[in-house]
Write a protein that holds these residues in place. Sequence first.
Motif, mmCIF file in Angstrom:
data_model
loop_
_atom_site.group_PDB
_atom_site.id
_atom_site.type_symbol
_atom_site.label_atom_id
_atom_site.label_comp_id
_atom_site.label_asym_id
_atom_site.label_seq_id
_atom_site.Cartn_x
_atom_site.Cartn_y
_atom_site.Cartn_z
ATOM 1 N N SER A 1 -31.329 119.104 10.305
ATOM 2 C CA SER A 1 -30.692 118.094 11.363
ATOM 3 C C SER A 1 -31.685 117.504 12.174
ATOM 4 O O SER A 1 -31.879 116.476 12.154
ATOM 5 C CB SER A 1 -29.489 118.867 12.139
ATOM 6 N N HIS B 1 -28.305 113.919 7.871
ATOM 7 C CA HIS B 1 -28.355 114.233 9.305
ATOM 8 C C HIS B 1 -27.005 114.341 9.869
ATOM 9 O O HIS B 1 -26.723 115.378 10.461
ATOM 10 C CB HIS B 1 -28.806 113.007 9.851
ATOM 11 N N SER C 1 -25.838 118.551 10.960
ATOM 12 C CA SER C 1 -25.296 118.480 12.387
ATOM 13 C C SER C 1 -24.035 119.225 12.402
ATOM 14 O O SER C 1 -23.734 120.082 13.174
ATOM 15 C CB SER C 1 -25.420 117.334 12.877
#
Lengths: 129, 275
Positions: free
Chosen positions: B17, B54, B58
């Motif tokens: 992330s 990303h 996350s």
Amino acid sequence: MTRRSLIKKMLMAIAAALCAWPVIGFIMPVRYRPPRKVLIREKLPKGSFLIEPEFVLFASETGPVAVSRTCTHLGCTVSFDETRKQFICPCHQSMFHWNGKYISGPAQKDLPRFEVKTSEDGKGYVVLI
Amino acid sequence: MRIEKTGEIATAALLISALSGFLLAYQYEVAEPFISATAIETVIPFGAFWRSVHFWSSQAFFLVLILHIWQCTGSMDRFCRHRKGRIHWTVVSLTLPLAMYALFTGYVLRFDGTGQAAGKIAEHLLLNVPIAGSMLDRMLMATSTEGLNRVYTVHILFTALCWGLGTWYHTRRVIVGRKIFLYTLTAVVITGVLIHAPIDLPGQNLHLIKGPWFFLGIQELLRHMAPITAGIIFPMIPLAIVALFPWLRKRSGIYSALAIWSSVYIIATVVTLAR
């Protein structure tokens, strides 16, 4: 707790506060920003309206009225339902009349209005936000 | 799965992330958040891919972190026999609110309909906190006066703090095996390729915005309760329970409280989803 350890902890708390002071002092101030002027380059016929990102401008019988689109509950941008002539908050469904008067929902307060002036050339409006 | 393994996966997901986030930062523009987010998604080569990586890494970090904490509560006596261990737990448990806030600000930063609404609601909720409200807003949000500058700063800062707490403080080293890292990376990349990270089109949700999945329960409660109760006190309950877990005596009562809280939250979430 001994007196020595108490004094040590108090000194550490004071040191922490002294370190935090310049950090918070730097973060807190809000730079002054003068009110923004939004120029509308057209005259609206009576009974019509114009949807802008921050307000809706109505050409009412009594003159131009700019109603804020910021919900008085938690600040979401309210949508204007053109058929029902009402504002609806998409986040928690508060509702308001076209003139900003509160109808229902968790907001409880009317939508604020912005000051509207006729533009210098007389061909539009200036809304002060 | 063993506790150590979930911790390792969480660290791997956080690493992916953070790295994909640094890459996105090269093209993200905080002054024009929605335009730059849309450009990354639609125009810039590999932009949609990196956004998805990303986004999903996350989400994975947050979910695996919750699983890791849940597993650790079962072995509480092993970790927290002494006062030092209990303090360690409470400090490390800060990763949960930090991760939650970093995840939340990720939604705000894309600045579509959902992101804008989420940012404004968060700012108003912080301002509703008695005494410290204004300071919290200036530190964590301040979107109405500063745009997304501070949200972006805090997004990166809290990710870094999660990394620091999880590695330097918690395990004193970075424990991520090559295998675990590659498995996590593969899972995230496949998910990222198959499912794009969401972004709302302009005017897509004029009359009803549904917030981030973990915020839906709060969104529903905000319709019925005062902002301070629904938006601050209620979500603080499980965070406080997790932080104070080793210090509390009646463990069965704690589990019951967490179960009741979770039930209320799930029901509120389902109600919002059904709207």
